[in-house]
Design a protein around this motif. Structure first.
Motif, short mmCIF file in Angstrom:
data_model
loop_
_atom_site.label_atom_id
_atom_site.label_comp_id
_atom_site.label_asym_id
_atom_site.label_seq_id
_atom_site.Cartn_x
_atom_site.Cartn_y
_atom_site.Cartn_z
N ARG A 209 -74.66 -17.34 2.44
CA ARG A 209 -74.32 -16.36 1.39
C ARG A 209 -75.01 -16.69 0.06
N GLU A 228 -71.66 -10.15 -11.60
CA GLU A 228 -70.98 -9.34 -10.60
C GLU A 228 -71.95 -8.86 -9.53
N ASP A 229 -73.14 -8.42 -9.95
CA ASP A 229 -74.15 -7.96 -8.99
C ASP A 229 -74.55 -9.09 -8.03
N THR A 232 -71.74 -10.02 -5.66
CA THR A 232 -71.61 -8.99 -4.63
C THR A 232 -72.63 -9.19 -3.52
N HIS A 235 -71.32 -11.53 -1.20
CA HIS A 235 -70.03 -11.13 -0.62
C HIS A 235 -68.93 -12.13 -0.98
N SER A 237 -66.17 -13.18 -4.51
CA SER A 237 -65.67 -12.81 -5.83
C SER A 237 -66.46 -13.58 -6.89
N ARG A 238 -66.48 -13.09 -8.12
CA ARG A 238 -67.19 -13.79 -9.18
C ARG A 238 -66.64 -15.21 -9.35
#
Length: 322
Positions: A209, A228-229, A232, A235, A237-238
C-alpha cells in the motif's frame, strides 16, 4: 540477446526481413537474458507475461500499466517487475527518450539467491544445490542509488560501445541480481524492525500500500495533491497512513513528496533546456520553493547542476548519453 533499437512488435504488415526478426525474437524471448534499449518518441507494447526485469529511462519518461496501476519511470527512478508479471507499456514524448530494460532469464534469480545463502565452503563440499529460493521484489519506483545504478550504467555503456557477448551478459545479470537481492534483504531487515508489531502478512500488505502511495506521488508530481489524496491511494485513513509512512520511511509523506519533486527537478535540469521556472512548474513547485528545496537538500543551484558532466546518483544517464 542484446537489442539496441526498440523492437517493432505490434501486428502490422511486415517485410520479409521484419518477419524473420520477429520469429527469431519470439523464439528466444522469455528463455534467455535480454537487454532492450533504444531511443524513440513513441513506442507501445501490449499486455504480456514477462520474466523478472528492471526498467530505466533517460531524457523523458515511460509508463507501465501493472495491476491497474500506472507507473511512470523517469530519469531519477528505476522499476523492478517480478517474474510472471503481466503488464503493458507506453512511451510518448515530443523529444527523444531513451529506454533501457534488462530481462533476466527464468531461474537466474533463484540460482543467485540460493548461492548467496551458501558459504563457499559448503559449495565446495556439496556442489550446486537444486534448492529454489524465490524472492518477491518491491514493485514500487526506486530512486537511483550508489549500489544498483553504477552496475546499470556500466552495462549500458558497454552495450553502447558495441558489446554483444551473451556470456558477458550472463555475468552482468548475476552481478546486478546480487545487488538487487542485497538491497531487498536490507529493506526487509529495516522493515522488520520498523513494523515489529505487525505479522509478516500484514507487513507485506503495508509495503504494497505504501508503494501504491509512492507511485501516486510520482504520477502526480506536477499536480496539487493533499495528504488525503495520497492516503486514499494507499487505501488507509490519513491517521494510520501518516504514522506507518513515517515509521517506514523516516520522514512524513509531505517531506517525501518534496524530495521527489526536487529529485525530478534536478533530473529535468540535467536532461532538458527548460527554464528554471518551467521545471519548477512541471514538478508542482514555485521557483522560490525549488531554490529553497535544492539548498535544503544540499544540491547546487540550477546553473551549476547543468554544468556537471557526470551523472549523480539521482539520474540514470547524463544528458549527452543515449
Amino acid at each position: 540477446m542484446i537489442l539496441t533499437e526498440l523492437p517493432d512488435l505490434p501486428p502490422r504488415p511486415l517485410t520479409s526481413r521484419g518477419a524473420e526478426f520477429r520469429r527469431d525474437f519470439y523464439r528466444r524471448w522469455g528463455r534467455e537474458n535480454c537487454i532492450v534499449s533504444g531511443t524513440s518518441r513513441h513506442a507501445e507494447y501490449g499486455l504480456f507475461q514477462q520474466t523478472l526485469s528492471i526498467k530505466c529511462v533517460a531524457h523523458g519518461s515511460e509508463i507501465y500499466f501493472v495491476d491497474r496501476r500506472r507507473v511512470a519511470v523517469s530519469d531519477d527512478t528505476f522499476l523492478v517487475l517480478n517474474e510472471g508479471r503481466v503488464y503493458a507499456s507506453s512511451l510518448s514524448s515530443a523529444t527523444d527518450t531513451y529506454s533501457f530494460s534488462i530481462f533476466f532469464r527464468p531461474g537466474l534469480q533463484e540460482e543467485v539467491a540460493a548461492g548467496l545463502q551458501d558459504s563457499l565452503g559448503a559449495a565446495l563440499e556439496d556442489g550446486p544445490l537444486p534448492r529454489k529460493t524465490a524472492i518477491e521484489f518491491d514493485e514500487s519506483l526506486q530512486h537511483h542509488d550508489s549500489k544498483i545504478t553504477p552496475v546499470l550504467r556500466f552495462i549500458q555503456r558497454q552495450v553502447a560501445a558495441g558489446v554483444r557477448d551473451e556470456n558477458w551478459l550472463e555475468e552482468q545479470c548475476q552481478f546486478l541480481l546480487e545487488r538487487l537481492i542485497a538491497a531487498h534483504r536490507r529493506r526487509e531487515s529495516l522493515l522488520a524492525a520498523d513494523l515489529d508489531a505487525a505479522r509478516w502478512p500484514q507487513r507485506a500488505e503495508i509495503i504494497r500500500r505504501l508503494g501504491s502511495a509512492i507511485d501516486f506521488m510520482h504520477a502526480h508530481l506536477g499536480d496539487h495533491i493533499t495528504l488525503e489524496d495520497i492516503a486514499t491511494a494507499a487505501h488507509l485513513s490519513r491517521f494510520h497512513f501518516l504514522r506507518v509512512f513515517q515509521a517506514v520511511h523516516a520522514r512524513t509523506p509531505v517531506a517525501f513528496l518534496r524530495e521527489l519533486r526536487t529529485r525530478r527537478a534536478v533530473a529535468m535540469l540535467r536532461s532538458s533546456r527548460l527554464g528554471v521556472g518551467e521545471v519548477a512548474a512541471q514538478v508542482g513547485m514555485s521557483r522560490l520553493a525549488l531554490w529553497r528545496s535544492l539548498r535544503a537538500q544540499g544540491c547546487a543551484g540550477p546553473r551549476t547542476i547543468r554544468r556537471l558532466d557526470e551523472p549523480s546518483c539521482r539520474s540514470f544517464l547524463p544528458a549527452a548519453a543515449s
